[in-house]
Design a protein around this motif. Structure first.
Motif, PDB file in Angstrom:
ATOM      1  N   GLY A  18       0.813  -1.204   0.000  1.00 33.05           N
ATOM      2  CA  GLY A  18       0.000   0.000   0.000  1.00 33.05           C
ATOM      3  C   GLY A  18       0.843   1.249   0.000  1.00 33.05           C
ATOM      4  N   PRO A  19       0.172   2.425   0.039  1.00 27.72           N
ATOM      5  CA  PRO A  19       0.862   3.685  -0.218  1.00 27.72           C
ATOM      6  C   PRO A  19       1.591   4.288   0.982  1.00 27.72           C
ATOM      7  N   LEU A  20       2.336   3.456   1.722  1.00 27.05           N
ATOM      8  CA  LEU A  20       3.168   3.978   2.814  1.00 27.05           C
ATOM      9  C   LEU A  20       4.624   3.617   2.560  1.00 27.05           C
ATOM     10  N   THR A  21       5.497   4.635   2.599  1.00 31.13           N
ATOM     11  CA  THR A  21       6.947   4.436   2.475  1.00 31.13           C
ATOM     12  C   THR A  21       7.578   4.691   3.828  1.00 31.13           C
ATOM     13  N   LEU A  22       8.481   3.801   4.249  1.00 29.89           N
ATOM     14  CA  LEU A  22       9.189   4.002   5.521  1.00 29.89           C
ATOM     15  C   LEU A  22      10.658   4.305   5.263  1.00 29.89           C
ATOM     16  N   VAL A  23      11.171   5.297   5.987  1.00 37.33           N
ATOM     17  CA  VAL A  23      12.603   5.608   5.938  1.00 37.33           C
ATOM     18  C   VAL A  23      13.266   4.933   7.131  1.00 37.33           C
ATOM     19  N   LEU A  24      14.284   4.110   6.832  1.00 34.10           N
ATOM     20  CA  LEU A  24      14.962   3.282   7.847  1.00 34.10           C
ATOM     21  C   LEU A  24      16.473   3.439   7.712  1.00 34.10           C
ATOM     22  N   LYS A  25      17.201   3.022   8.749  1.00 33.35           N
ATOM     23  CA  LYS A  25      18.674   2.974   8.614  1.00 33.35           C
ATOM     24  C   LYS A  25      18.994   1.892   7.597  1.00 33.35           C
ATOM     25  N   LYS A  26      19.812   2.248   6.618  1.00 40.78           N
ATOM     26  CA  LYS A  26      20.064   1.275   5.543  1.00 40.78           C
ATOM     27  C   LYS A  26      21.273   0.401   5.845  1.00 40.78           C
TER      28      LYS A  26
ATOM     29  N   ARG B 129       6.148  13.304   4.041  1.00 38.60           N
ATOM     30  CA  ARG B 129       5.270  13.632   2.914  1.00 38.60           C
ATOM     31  C   ARG B 129       3.908  13.011   3.182  1.00 38.60           C
ATOM     32  N   PRO B 130       2.838  13.810   3.244  1.00 35.35           N
ATOM     33  CA  PRO B 130       1.513  13.225   3.457  1.00 35.35           C
ATOM     34  C   PRO B 130       1.023  12.512   2.208  1.00 35.35           C
ATOM     35  N   GLY B 131       0.233  11.469   2.380  1.00 38.95           N
ATOM     36  CA  GLY B 131      -0.285  10.704   1.242  1.00 38.95           C
ATOM     37  C   GLY B 131      -1.556   9.976   1.642  1.00 38.95           C
ATOM     38  N   ALA B 132      -1.850   8.900   0.911  1.00 38.98           N
ATOM     39  CA  ALA B 132      -3.130   8.215   1.113  1.00 38.98           C
ATOM     40  C   ALA B 132      -3.206   7.452   2.437  1.00 38.98           C
ATOM     41  N   VAL B 133      -2.078   7.059   2.999  1.00 41.27           N
ATOM     42  CA  VAL B 133      -2.105   6.582   4.387  1.00 41.27           C
ATOM     43  C   VAL B 133      -1.987   7.853   5.225  1.00 41.27           C
ATOM     44  N   THR B 134      -3.040   8.149   5.985  1.00 46.19           N
ATOM     45  CA  THR B 134      -3.124   9.484   6.583  1.00 46.19           C
ATOM     46  C   THR B 134      -2.407   9.550   7.936  1.00 46.19           C
ATOM     47  N   LYS B 135      -2.111  10.786   8.339  1.00 47.11           N
ATOM     48  CA  LYS B 135      -1.484  11.034   9.650  1.00 47.11           C
ATOM     49  C   LYS B 135      -2.351  10.432  10.747  1.00 47.11           C
ATOM     50  N   GLU B 136      -3.669  10.599  10.592  1.00 49.65           N
ATOM     51  CA  GLU B 136      -4.599  10.061  11.595  1.00 49.65           C
ATOM     52  C   GLU B 136      -4.441   8.546  11.705  1.00 49.65           C
ATOM     53  N   GLN B 137      -4.346   7.860  10.578  1.00 49.76           N
ATOM     54  CA  GLN B 137      -4.190   6.387  10.593  1.00 49.76           C
ATOM     55  C   GLN B 137      -2.847   5.986  11.212  1.00 49.76           C
ATOM     56  N   LEU B 138      -1.803   6.721  10.873  1.00 45.93           N
ATOM     57  CA  LEU B 138      -0.471   6.383  11.398  1.00 45.93           C
ATOM     58  C   LEU B 138      -0.416   6.585  12.908  1.00 45.93           C
ATOM     59  N   GLU B 139      -1.085   7.630  13.378  1.00 52.46           N
ATOM     60  CA  GLU B 139      -1.035   7.933  14.817  1.00 52.46           C
ATOM     61  C   GLU B 139      -1.736   6.870  15.657  1.00 52.46           C
TER      62      GLU B 139
END
Ligand code: TXA
Ligand code: MG
Length: 342
Positions: free
Chosen positions: A101-109, A201-211
Motif C-alpha cells: 500500500g501507499p506507505l513508504t518508511l525511511v529506515l537505517k540502511k 510527505r503526506p499521502g493516502a495513508v493518513t497522519k490520523e491512521q499512522l497515529e
C-alpha cells in the motif's frame, strides 16, 4: 550521463495481469541494468535495479533529477527488507498494517544499498506497492527496484501510461500500462529512523491512521527550511506551466477568475458543489475534482488536471482548497508545492 534516444514500447496489462512473457521481458531488462516505467497504486514509477548503480544513474539522468534527492526502493514482500535495512517492531507493525500500500518508511540502511540510491544518506526509503501489476513485476524480477515517479523533474507525477509517454518517449525502452492510478498522489513518507516518527510527505495513508499505531507524529519542517528533513522537500514539484492559485471558497474563486481572465486564459479546478455556485463561468473553463469533501477524488484528479491545463496552454489554474484532514492533507501539500514559485 548522456541519455540515448531509443524506441519506447508500451505493453498493456489486460485486467491487471501481464502475460508471463511480458513480465519476464521487464524482469530481464531490470537484470540487464535497463530502466522501465510501471504502474503503482499511487503514481507511475521509473524503476531500476538497486544493485546496478549504473541503472540508478540512468534513472536520475532520464528524469533530470538532482543527485541528492534519494529514491524509494520497491519490494514485493517484507522478507526482502532484512537484507537492505535495519528493521524493528514498529517497522514490522507498520508494514503489516499498511503494506502492500501507499506507505513508504525511511529506515537505517545496510551497506549493500548503494549511495546513489540513498543520495549519500545513511537512511533509505522502502515500500511494497499494492498495484497487482507492480507486484507481479517485482516478484518476476525478484530484486529490489528503486523508482521515483516517472515524470521529468519538476513536472506533475504521471497517473496514466499516456502521461509517462509524454515525458519519457524515446528515453526508455518500455512502459507497462496498468491503467489510471487509484490514488493519484505519491505515497506517504514516514521516517522512523530516529527517536520519534516524522511525517516527511503526506499521502493516502493518513497522519490520523499512522497515529493510531505510532502515537503522536511530528511533521517535518517547512518546505523552505534551510536543512529539509527530506531532500525532496526543497525542490519545486508537481507544477504545470500555468500559475497555480488557491481559492478558499466560491467567492474567492469568482474574484480570482475575474482578475486572471484579464491577463490570460484561466481554468478552474473545483468541487461539484462550487461548480453549481459558479454557473455563470463557462463550463469549458472548469474541471470537477470531485464532490465537496471527497478528498480522495480531489487527489486522484489533480495531477491529470495540471497536465490537461498544460495541453490547453492555460496561463492560470485556480484550484479549490481542501480541509487539512485525512487525504485533504496530501492534496493541500501537493497544491501548495505547485503554487509555490521557487
Ligand atoms: O508513491 C510513490 O512513492 C512513488 C511511486 C513510484 O512509488 N514514488 C515517488 O518517488 O514518489 P519520488 O522519488 O518522486 O519521491 C521520493 C521521496 C522524495 O521526496 C525523497 O526525498 C524521499 O522520498 N526520500 C527518499 N529517501 C529518503 C531518505 N532516506 N530520507 C528522507 N527522505 C527520503
Ligand atoms: Mg517525484
Amino acid at each position: 550521463m548522456k541519455v540515448m534516444k531509443m524506441k519506447t514500447e508500451i505493453i498493456s496489462a489486460e485486467n491487471n495481469i501481464l502475460t508471463s512473457e511480458a513480465a519476464q521481458k521487464a524482469a530481464e531488462l531490470w537484470h540487464a541494468g535497463e530502466i522501465l516505467a510501471f504502474p503503482t497504486e499511487t503514481v507511475y514509477g521509473l524503476g531500476g535495479n538497486v544493485f546496478r548503480p549504473e541503472s540508478i544513474a540512468a534513472v536520475f539522468a532520464v528524469k533530470n533529477r538532482p543527485a541528492d534527492n534519494p529514491l524509494i526502493t520497491h519490494l514485493y514482500c517484507f522478507d526482502q527488507l532484512h537484507e537492505l535495512a535495519f528493521t524493528n517492531d514498529l517497522c514490522k507493525e507498520l508494514f503489516a498494517r499498511f503494506n502492500p500500500g501507499p506507505l513508504t518508511l525511511v529506515l537505517k540502511k545496510k551497506s549493500c544499498v548503494p549511495d546513489i540510491v540513498s543520495g549519500g544518506l545513511e537512511t533509505a526509503a522502502f515500500r511494497i506497492p499494492s498495484h497487482p501489476v507492480a507486484l507481479q513485476l517485482l516478484r518476476a524480477a525478484n530484486i529490489p527496484v528503486a523508482a521515483p515517479s516517472a515524470n521529468l523533474s519538476g513536472k506533475p507525477s504521471p497517473t496514466t501510461a499516456a502521461h509517462v509517454y509524454e515525458d519519457m518517449q524515446g528515453k526508455i525502452p518500455l512502459i507497462i500500462d496498468g491503467g489510471a492510478c487509484r490514488f493519484g498522489v505519491e505515497s506517504t513518507v514516514l521516517d522512523i529512523s530516529g527517536k520519534k516518527p516524522v511525517l516527511l510527505r503526506p499521502g493516502a495513508v493518513t497522519k490520523e491512521q499512522l497515529e493510531e499505531i505510532c502515537g503522536e507524529i511530528e511533521l517535518a519542517g517547512a518546505l523552505h527550511a534551510s536543512r529539509p528533513a527530506s531532500p525532496g522537500m526543497k525542490y519545486r514539484h508537481y507544477a504545470p506551466y500555468a500559475q497555480v492559485l488557491i481559492a478558499e471558497n466560491a467567492d474567492a474563486m469568482r474574484s480570482l477568475y475575474a482578475e486572471t481572465c484579464l491577463k490570460g486564459s484561466t481554468m478552474l479546478c473545483l468541487s461539484a458543489e462550487n461548480n453549481e455556485m459558479l454557473s455563470e463561468i463557462p463550463s469549458a473553463d472548469k474541471l470537477i475534482l470531485g464532490a465537496e469533501g471527497d478528498y480522495e477524488a480531489f487527489s486522484r484528479n489533480l495531477f491529470a488536471f495540471f497536465r490537461y491545463a498544460d495541453e490547453r496552454a492555460a496561463d492560470y489554474v485556480i484550484v479549490q482548497a481542501a480541509e487539512e484532514r485525512d487525504m485533504g492533507m496530501a492534496f493541500m501539500n501537493r497544491l501548495r508545492k505547485a503554487a509555490a514559485r521557487v
